[in-house]
Structures are given as structure tokens and as C-alpha cells.
Design an enzyme around this catalytic site. Structure first.
Site, PDB file in Angstrom:
ATOM      1  N   GLU A 127     -25.558  42.235   1.204  1.00  0.00           N
ATOM      2  CA  GLU A 127     -24.554  42.198   0.121  1.00  0.00           C
ATOM      3  C   GLU A 127     -24.120  40.758  -0.072  1.00  0.00           C
ATOM      4  OE1 GLU A 127     -21.372  44.851   1.181  1.00  0.00           O
ATOM      5  OE2 GLU A 127     -22.746  46.579   1.275  1.00  0.00           O
ATOM      6  N   PRO A 128     -23.465  40.475  -1.195  1.00  0.00           N
ATOM      7  CA  PRO A 128     -23.026  39.093  -1.418  1.00  0.00           C
ATOM      8  C   PRO A 128     -22.230  38.526  -0.231  1.00  0.00           C
ATOM      9  CG  PRO A 128     -22.787  40.372  -3.415  1.00  0.00           C
ATOM     10  CD  PRO A 128     -23.229  41.333  -2.364  1.00  0.00           C
TER      11      PRO A 128
ATOM     12  N   ALA B 111     -22.409  39.791   3.018  1.00  0.00           N
ATOM     13  CA  ALA B 111     -22.934  40.275   4.305  1.00  0.00           C
ATOM     14  C   ALA B 111     -24.442  40.108   4.369  1.00  0.00           C
ATOM     15  CB  ALA B 111     -22.572  41.754   4.497  1.00  0.00           C
TER      16      ALA B 111
ATOM     17  N   ARG C 293     -39.811  42.118  12.847  1.00  0.00           N
ATOM     18  CA  ARG C 293     -39.886  40.683  13.189  1.00  0.00           C
ATOM     19  C   ARG C 293     -41.292  40.202  13.536  1.00  0.00           C
ATOM     20  NH1 ARG C 293     -33.917  41.121  15.573  1.00  0.00           N
ATOM     21  NH2 ARG C 293     -33.001  40.883  13.510  1.00  0.00           N
TER      22      ARG C 293
ATOM     23  N   GLU D 295     -35.101  39.210   7.458  1.00  0.00           N
ATOM     24  CA  GLU D 295     -35.022  40.037   8.678  1.00  0.00           C
ATOM     25  C   GLU D 295     -34.471  39.282   9.890  1.00  0.00           C
ATOM     26  OE1 GLU D 295     -38.212  42.896   9.150  1.00  0.00           O
ATOM     27  OE2 GLU D 295     -38.598  42.776   7.011  1.00  0.00           O
ATOM     28  N   GLY D 296     -33.410  38.526   9.629  1.00  0.00           N
ATOM     29  CA  GLY D 296     -32.753  37.749  10.680  1.00  0.00           C
ATOM     30  C   GLY D 296     -33.247  36.316  10.645  1.00  0.00           C
ATOM     31  N   THR D 297     -32.371  35.382  10.324  1.00  0.00           N
ATOM     32  CA  THR D 297     -32.798  33.978  10.196  1.00  0.00           C
ATOM     33  C   THR D 297     -33.295  33.439  11.551  1.00  0.00           C
ATOM     34  OG1 THR D 297     -30.636  33.080  10.766  1.00  0.00           O
ATOM     35  CG2 THR D 297     -31.013  33.570   8.424  1.00  0.00           C
TER      36      THR D 297
ATOM     37  N   GLN E 150     -32.188  30.959  13.100  1.00  0.00           N
ATOM     38  CA  GLN E 150     -31.017  30.657  13.931  1.00  0.00           C
ATOM     39  C   GLN E 150     -30.509  31.923  14.620  1.00  0.00           C
ATOM     40  OE1 GLN E 150     -29.915  27.652  14.777  1.00  0.00           O
ATOM     41  NE2 GLN E 150     -28.614  28.826  16.148  1.00  0.00           N
TER      42      GLN E 150
HETATM   43  C1  LIG Z   1     -37.064  36.576  -0.115  1.00  0.00           C
HETATM   44  C2  LIG Z   1     -35.964  37.437   0.431  1.00  0.00           C
HETATM   45  C3  LIG Z   1     -36.139  38.832   0.516  1.00  0.00           C
HETATM   46  C4  LIG Z   1     -35.121  39.653   1.027  1.00  0.00           C
HETATM   47  N1  LIG Z   1     -35.282  41.020   1.041  1.00  0.00           N
HETATM   48  C5  LIG Z   1     -34.271  41.822   1.467  1.00  0.00           C
HETATM   49  C6  LIG Z   1     -34.373  43.278   1.396  1.00  0.00           C
HETATM   50  O1  LIG Z   1     -35.383  43.814   0.956  1.00  0.00           O
HETATM   51  N2  LIG Z   1     -33.329  44.021   1.834  1.00  0.00           N
HETATM   52  C7  LIG Z   1     -32.179  43.456   2.323  1.00  0.00           C
HETATM   53  O2  LIG Z   1     -31.263  44.199   2.686  1.00  0.00           O
HETATM   54  N3  LIG Z   1     -32.032  42.086   2.373  1.00  0.00           N
HETATM   55  C8  LIG Z   1     -33.044  41.276   1.953  1.00  0.00           C
HETATM   56  N4  LIG Z   1     -32.915  39.898   1.983  1.00  0.00           N
HETATM   57  C9  LIG Z   1     -31.680  39.314   2.445  1.00  0.00           C
HETATM   58  C10 LIG Z   1     -31.813  38.698   3.840  1.00  0.00           C
HETATM   59  O3  LIG Z   1     -31.849  39.701   4.801  1.00  0.00           O
HETATM   60  C11 LIG Z   1     -30.627  37.739   4.029  1.00  0.00           C
HETATM   61  O4  LIG Z   1     -30.829  36.644   3.143  1.00  0.00           O
HETATM   62  C12 LIG Z   1     -30.537  37.245   5.467  1.00  0.00           C
HETATM   63  O5  LIG Z   1     -30.074  38.259   6.304  1.00  0.00           O
HETATM   64  C13 LIG Z   1     -29.594  36.024   5.613  1.00  0.00           C
HETATM   65  O6  LIG Z   1     -28.372  36.284   5.019  1.00  0.00           O
HETATM   66  P1  LIG Z   1     -27.696  35.223   4.021  1.00  0.00           P
HETATM   67  O7  LIG Z   1     -28.752  34.791   3.062  1.00  0.00           O
HETATM   68  O8  LIG Z   1     -26.463  35.844   3.476  1.00  0.00           O
HETATM   69  O9  LIG Z   1     -27.334  33.978   4.913  1.00  0.00           O
HETATM   70  P2  LIG Z   1     -26.047  33.805   5.962  1.00  0.00           P
HETATM   71  O10 LIG Z   1     -25.962  35.032   6.775  1.00  0.00           O
HETATM   72  O11 LIG Z   1     -24.895  33.496   5.060  1.00  0.00           O
HETATM   73  O12 LIG Z   1     -26.513  32.599   6.771  1.00  0.00           O
HETATM   74  C14 LIG Z   1     -26.400  31.256   6.320  1.00  0.00           C
HETATM   75  C15 LIG Z   1     -26.729  30.315   7.492  1.00  0.00           C
HETATM   76  O13 LIG Z   1     -25.832  30.559   8.587  1.00  0.00           O
HETATM   77  C16 LIG Z   1     -26.552  30.836   9.787  1.00  0.00           C
HETATM   78  N5  LIG Z   1     -25.845  31.836  10.595  1.00  0.00           N
HETATM   79  C17 LIG Z   1     -25.331  33.019  10.174  1.00  0.00           C
HETATM   80  N6  LIG Z   1     -24.773  33.688  11.201  1.00  0.00           N
HETATM   81  C18 LIG Z   1     -24.953  32.917  12.298  1.00  0.00           C
HETATM   82  C19 LIG Z   1     -24.614  33.066  13.691  1.00  0.00           C
HETATM   83  N7  LIG Z   1     -23.990  34.169  14.154  1.00  0.00           N
HETATM   84  N8  LIG Z   1     -24.931  32.061  14.538  1.00  0.00           N
HETATM   85  C20 LIG Z   1     -25.579  30.943  14.098  1.00  0.00           C
HETATM   86  N9  LIG Z   1     -25.928  30.764  12.790  1.00  0.00           N
HETATM   87  C21 LIG Z   1     -25.630  31.721  11.922  1.00  0.00           C
HETATM   88  C22 LIG Z   1     -27.895  31.389   9.316  1.00  0.00           C
HETATM   89  O14 LIG Z   1     -28.900  31.186  10.286  1.00  0.00           O
HETATM   90  C23 LIG Z   1     -28.140  30.570   8.058  1.00  0.00           C
HETATM   91  O15 LIG Z   1     -28.746  29.361   8.408  1.00  0.00           O
HETATM   92  C24 LIG Z   1     -33.920  39.055   1.490  1.00  0.00           C
HETATM   93  C25 LIG Z   1     -33.763  37.655   1.436  1.00  0.00           C
HETATM   94  C26 LIG Z   1     -34.765  36.853   0.926  1.00  0.00           C
HETATM   95  C27 LIG Z   1     -34.571  35.356   0.866  1.00  0.00           C
END
Ligand SMILES: Cc1cc2nc3c(=O)[nH]c(=O)nc-3n(C[C@H](O)[C@H](O)[C@H](O)COP(=O)(O)OP(=O)(O)OC[C@H]3O[C@@H](n4cnc5c(N)ncnc54)[C@H](O)[C@@H]3O)c2cc1C
Length: 389
Positions: free
Chosen positions: A134-135, A137, A255, A370-372, A374
Site C-alpha cells: 500500500e502507499p 506499507a 526469494r 519481495e523484501g528489499t 536491506q
Molecule cells: C517492479 C515491482 C513489482 C512489485 N509487485 C508487487 C506485487 O505484485 N504485489 C505487492 O503486494 N507488492 C509489489 N511490489 C511492491 C514491493 O513489494 C515493495 O516495493 C517493497 O516491499 C518495498 O516497499 P517500498 O517500495 O514501500 O519501500 P520502503 O519499505 O519504503 O523502503 C524504502 C527503503 O527503506 C529501507 N528499509 C525499509 N525498512 C527497513 C528496515 N526495517 N531496516 C532497514 N532498512 C529498511 C528499504 O530497504 C528501502 O531501501 C512491487 C514493487 C516493484 C518495484
């Protein structure tokens, strides 16, 4: 003893994947990238994919027909090969995709029949998708706010999702929501929302730097009424349905797949860099050869870590650390490989019409989805020191 030997059937499937990738996937991916838009639902590529038996469910069907089991290691090798040709197209491919694992693990027999049944022998390209993000989460999936409220014989869903793969073309979306006016992991449940349900709308295809062959879409749920039977696992499992755990299990299983995709993309970048260096006479330089050699070595290492995570999964042994290591390592190595390619190609790469430049843009998502990277490092460190996950 770890043994990654593959049999003749797997060898044949890999050869078939290579030929399909070369003849169909690579051209489709380049077309979508040039048009900067996902392949439309009616694109002939998808019809061909269905014709050759793609887009099917792993569910054996109501009669439990026997199916040949594909091991995780074999799946990883195949998905590495397909991503070599075009990772965006592998995700654009029709099929029950990401939520299939959740439905197989938690769904009632009726739900498997209703939602996976049409994927047994699809009459047309069909998609399904899983909507967690979500925007507000992303990495913190426990922070989702989309809510589900019981109303008579149904549930009313409200909220907004973003970056969901294939959402506007999916027959159904498995939507993650919180119930009982609460928030957090324990309140999460999963709901089937079918295409055309009133209140499901506002589809907007997001702009992406890479992987343009498939759509990543935001959408809203506004007083979206769905039947009680659409709760994953059914009403009787409402209390124990542990929607968050099941969702996380899906991501854990995914993963090594992302890692395998990244290795395939890294290999493609290395091949492009090697070919260019050979053609342009750069191979005479020690420094260039050293860097290509280091890249080949790192890619081999990432592949082995990835296969080890799959080998453990095949034996139903815990693999969370290995799965996270594979993803953190492979995504980084693949980014390095595409950056090396860009550097060696110089202006030829920077012009923006060479495959290496597309790979450079495509590969970034391997670090995010699926989990960055980091977040993987956080998971590995917590396991290392024995903190709860
Ligand atoms: C091409 C693409 C396809 C996708 N497909 C899907 C889909 O099909 N279904 C779905 O549900 N989602 C999907 N997503 C969403 C994806 O799961 C999220 O983008 C991802 O979980 C990261 O969330 P965020 O982009 O909000 O970044 P954030 O969570 O805002 O993270 C921003 C930065 O902060 C860091 N960070 C965050 N938390 C921590 C922590 N606890 N400790 C250290 N560092 C941290 C991260 O590593 C990152 O560098 C997709 C995204 C992309 C780009």
C-alpha cells in the site's frame, strides 16, 4: 551431500526454455520496453504461451490427478534461464502466479476449485495476483490499512493498493486486509476479490524504469462487498487463518526465485559485455579481462547460494537464512554485472537502444521486490544473533 545434478528431462526442459526465450520472450520484452507499456492482454505472445501449455496451476484438480512434480532446484534453473531472455515477460506471463502458493496452503477445496480450477486447462490467457503493498506499507507489511468489515453474509473492503503485478487484468486479486477494526499482523486476513466486483476500481498502471512488459498497478477498494466465502481458508478458519504468516511464507518461497531471476539477468549482462569486448578489441586489456572474470565468478557463487536455498526447500528443511542470502547476494551481483556492461559499452550503452541499457534498468527491481536487499540483510542478522523474526 548436496547434489545439483539434473536429469535428461530437465536438460530438455532447459533447452526448450532457451529456445522459447530466444524466439518469443526476448522480442516481446524489447517491444514492450520500446513502447514503454505492458504487453496488452490480447497480444499474440500470450495466446502462443497458452497454446504451448503455459499458465497452468500446480493444483492437481478435484480428482487429484497425478502430476509430475517439478523440484524447487529444477524450477530455479528454469526461471534463471527464462529471466536471461526477459524477466519482465516471465512476470507478464498468464497464470495463477504469486497467490497460488497461498491458495494451495490455506484455501478450502471449494476455493481451490473456483479460483485455481480455471487454470487447470485455461481456455484463454488468465491472470491472478496478490495485493499486499500500500502507499504507506511496503517493507513493513504489518502496517497495511486496507480494512475488511463483516456485514451480514459478506465482507466490505476499503483501502488502496499499489505496485500490484497484473491487477487490472486479473480474474481475481487476493487482497490482504485487516479485520475487526484492528491493525498489525494478527489482524491480517486474505480475501478473493473478483474482477468486476462493484467498488474495485481506480486502476492506474504505474510508471516503471524497467520490466515494462508487465503492468504494476495501483487500485482502490471502496465499500467493495464480497461474499463471506471469499475469505481465504473459509469462515471456519477465521480465528486461526494466520493470513500474515501465509503471506510471509509466500514471500520466503519467492526469494530464491527472485535470486534465480537475478542470476539469469546478470548472465545476460555478462554475455553482452563479453560480446562487446570481443568485437571492440577490449579483451586485449588485462583489466577488462580481470573484471569480466570477477563477474563470472560472482555470478557462479550467487547461483550456488540460490540453488542451496532451493535444495533445502526440496527437503522441507528450514531455509529462511539461505533464501535471504540468495536474494541479497544475487540482486547485488546482477546489478554489478549490468553496471559493468554499461561501463564497458560506454557511449554504445548510454545511447539507450542496446540490450545492456534495458538490463541495467530492469535489474533494479530485483533488489526491491519481495523484501528489499536491506530487509534481507536485517533478516539474516536477526537469525545470526538469535532474535525473533
Ligand atoms: C517492479 C515491482 C513489482 C512489485 N509487485 C508487487 C506485487 O505484485 N504485489 C505487492 O503486494 N507488492 C509489489 N511490489 C511492491 C514491493 O513489494 C515493495 O516495493 C517493497 O516491499 C518495498 O516497499 P517500498 O517500495 O514501500 O519501500 P520502503 O519499505 O519504503 O523502503 C524504502 C527503503 O527503506 C529501507 N528499509 C525499509 N525498512 C527497513 C528496515 N526495517 N531496516 C532497514 N532498512 C529498511 C528499504 O530497504 C528501502 O531501501 C512491487 C514493487 C516493484 C518495484
Amino acid at each position: 551431500m548436496i547434489d545439483f545434478r539434473i536429469d535428461e528431462r530437465t536438460r530438455e526442459r532447459l533447452a526448450d526454455a532457451r529456445e522459447w526465450g530466444r524466439s518469443a520472450m526476448r522480442p516481446a520484452g524489447l517491444e514492450a520496453d520500446r513502447l514503454s507499456a505492458p504487453l496488452p492482454e490480447g497480444h499474440p505472445y500470450f495466446a502462443k504461451f497458452i497454446e504451448r501449455g503455459g499458465g497452468r496451476t500446480r493444483w492437481p484438480g478435484p480428482a487429484g490427478a497425478k502430476r509430475e512434480r517439478t523440484s524447487v532446484v529444477e524450477t530455479l534453473l528454469l526461471l534463471e534461464e527464462l529471466a536471461y531472455w526477459d524477466r519482465g515477460v516471465t512476470v507478464a506471463d498468464p497464470g495463477p502466479s504469486l497467490p497460488e502458493t497461498n491458495v494451495l496452503a490455506m484455501g478450502t477445496e471449494e476455493q481451490k476449485e473456483r479460483y485455481l480450477g480455471p487454470f487447470l486447462a485455461p481456455d484463454r490467457p488468465r491472470w491472478a495476483c496478490f495485493a499486499m503493498t500500500e502507499p504507506g506499507a511496503g517493507s513493513d507489511a504489518a502496517a497495511i490499512k486496507t480494512s475488511a468489515r463483516k456485514d451480514g453474509d459478506g465482507w466490505i473492503l476499503n483501502g488502496a493498493k499499489c505496485f500490484i503485478g497484473g491487477a487490472s487484468r486479473a480474474d481475481w486479486i487476493l487482497v490482504q486486509a485487516v479485520v475487526g477494526g484492528e491493525s498489525g499482523r494478527r489482524a491480517q486476513r486474505s480475501f478473493f476479490v473478483e474482477r468486476g466486483t462493484p467498488g474495485l476500481g481506480g486502476f492506474k498502471i504505474e510508471k516503471k524504469m524497467g520490466l515494462r512488459a508487465y503492468e504494476s498497478t495501483s487500485f482502490t477498494l471502496q465499500d467493495c462487498l464480497i461474499p463471506a466465502a471469499n475469505l481465504l481458508g473459509g469462515e471456519e478458519r477465521y480465528e486461526s487463518s494466520a493470513g500474515f504468516k501465509t503471506a510471509m511464507r509466500t514471500f520466503n518461497a519467492g526469494r530464491p526465485i527472485i535470486a534465480a531471476n537475478a542470476v539469469g539477468m546478470g548472465r545476460a549482462a555478462l554475455d553482452e559485455a563479453l560480446a562487446f569486448a570481443r568485437e571492440s578489441g577490449l579483451l586485449h586489456r588485462d583489466r577488462v579481462r580481470d573484471r569480466l572474470e570477477a563477474m563470472a565468478r560472482k555470478l557462479r557463487m550467487a547461483r550456488l547460494v540460490c540453488l542451496r536455498a532451493g535444495w533445502l526447500a526440496d527437503r522441507e528443511r528450514p531455509n529462511i537464512t539461505e533464501a535471504s542470502m540468495a536474494k541479497a547476494l544475487a540482486a547485488g551481483v546482477a546489478q554489478e554485472a549490468t553496471a559493468l556492461g554499461m561501463e564497458l559499452l560506454g557511449a554504445t550503452g548510454a545511447r539507450g537502444d542496446h540490450l545492456i541499457e534495458k538490463l541495467y534498468r530492469d535489474v533494479k527491481a530485483m533488489d526491491i521486490v519481495e523484501g528489499t536487499g536491506q530487509v534481507q540483510r536485517v533478516i539474516i542478522a536477526r537469525n545470526l544473533v538469535g532474535l525473533p523474526r
